[in-house]
Design an enzyme around this catalytic site. Sequence first.
Site, short mmCIF file in Angstrom:
data_model
loop_
_atom_site.label_atom_id
_atom_site.label_comp_id
_atom_site.label_asym_id
_atom_site.label_seq_id
_atom_site.Cartn_x
_atom_site.Cartn_y
_atom_site.Cartn_z
N ASP A 44 38.17 49.35 45.07
CA ASP A 44 37.47 48.10 44.77
C ASP A 44 36.05 48.42 44.35
OD1 ASP A 44 38.38 44.97 45.83
OD2 ASP A 44 36.34 45.27 45.09
N ASP A 65 34.83 51.06 39.58
CA ASP A 65 34.79 49.97 38.61
C ASP A 65 35.95 50.23 37.65
OD1 ASP A 65 34.42 48.32 36.44
OD2 ASP A 65 32.26 48.65 36.29
N VAL A 66 36.93 49.37 37.68
CA VAL A 66 38.17 49.63 36.92
C VAL A 66 37.98 49.61 35.40
CG1 VAL A 66 39.88 48.96 38.68
CG2 VAL A 66 38.86 47.20 37.20
N ASN A 92 45.69 45.52 39.96
CA ASN A 92 45.59 44.11 40.35
C ASN A 92 44.19 43.52 40.21
OD1 ASN A 92 46.24 41.72 42.25
ND2 ASN A 92 44.66 42.85 43.36
N TYR A 165 40.80 34.81 29.85
CA TYR A 165 41.69 35.13 30.98
C TYR A 165 43.16 35.07 30.54
CZ TYR A 165 43.75 34.89 35.67
OH TYR A 165 44.50 35.14 36.80
N LYS A 169 45.85 38.18 30.22
CA LYS A 169 47.09 38.26 31.00
C LYS A 169 48.31 38.38 30.08
CE LYS A 169 45.12 38.16 35.03
NZ LYS A 169 45.09 39.37 35.85
N THR A 200 43.62 31.18 47.55
CA THR A 200 42.54 32.10 47.91
C THR A 200 41.32 31.27 48.34
OG1 THR A 200 41.94 32.11 45.58
CG2 THR A 200 43.27 33.94 46.34
#
Length: 266
Positions: A44, A65-66, A92, A165, A169, A200
């Site tokens: 994360d 940091d992805v 994810n 977004y 996806k 969430t």
Amino acid sequence: MTDQTAVCRRLVGRTAVITGAGSGIGLATARRLAAEGANVVCADIDETAGKAAAEEVGGTFVQVDVTDAEQVEALYKTAFDTYGSVDVAFNNAGISPPDDDSILTTGLDAWKRVQEVNLTSVYLCCKHALPYMQRQFEQTGRGGSIINTASFVAVMGAATSQISYTASKGGVLAMSRELGVQFAREGIRVNALCPGPVNTPLLKELFAKDPERAARRLVHVPVGRFAEPEEIAAAVAFLASDDSSFVNAAEFLVDGGIAGAYVTPV
Ligand SMILES: NC(=O)c1ccc[n+]([C@@H]2O[C@H](COP(=O)([O-])OP(=O)(O)OC[C@H]3O[C@@H](n4cnc5c(N)ncnc54)[C@H](O)[C@@H]3O)[C@@H](O)[C@H]2O)c1
């Protein structure tokens, strides 16, 4: 819903790398995969949350940091060096910031940021996880399972747009399908997980403030509620395990029936 104390142990001896493990779906999945016996690497960008997750599940935290190629490469190397294999990659981590909205108002900076975190990250994670799985397949006959988090918005249009977004996806879905086909004969399965809306903290807060907004969405959910993160984690555990050995290149919807619905019960 799944009783976490009664889960099976399908992942003993497997190593799972989870990005975005500090919160929400990632955290619930870290708990579930650890309960099933996996060594869990919690990745994360948020050091506090990621560390807490790793501590809770007895795993390893890697701050990453992805969107950074070198950090992603180092993540899988750490997993392999620590546990000796990379068997599961749950890619994810993702964001849905408020400045990503209608195409008419979303600026290029917001567009690019979401593409980087949600789509480029998945490209990087797959690119750097795959060689470990290929090598393992050559050596042992066991490859691996990659699960990329897409969303139900990859397969359905919404009038309440988050344009970058949704596009990101859709990209995750198409990329996962292609990789699933390309690497199938090397013992590697790649699936796109497509969750419906999940309960969430952010969503709860938003909808508590604006019940009309919640109702507008809930009317489309045949089940009549949003998912709990544990319900998504259970699907990931299935896709990670050999129980899903013939599930590959799939758009794996876990959406309470949203994508199949025309008229819902009232
Ligand atoms: N929550 C939903 O309703 C829902 C529905 C469908 C799909 N999804 C997808 O599921 C995934 C997880 O969503 P969530 O609701 O659990 O989100 P969340 O915000 O609760 O958790 C996301 C985690 O990713 C981390 N992260 C963000 N940017 C990062 C970066 N650059 N590098 C590394 N880590 C980073 C955050 O620190 C956080 O811990 C996302 O890809 C999201 O798009 C969520």
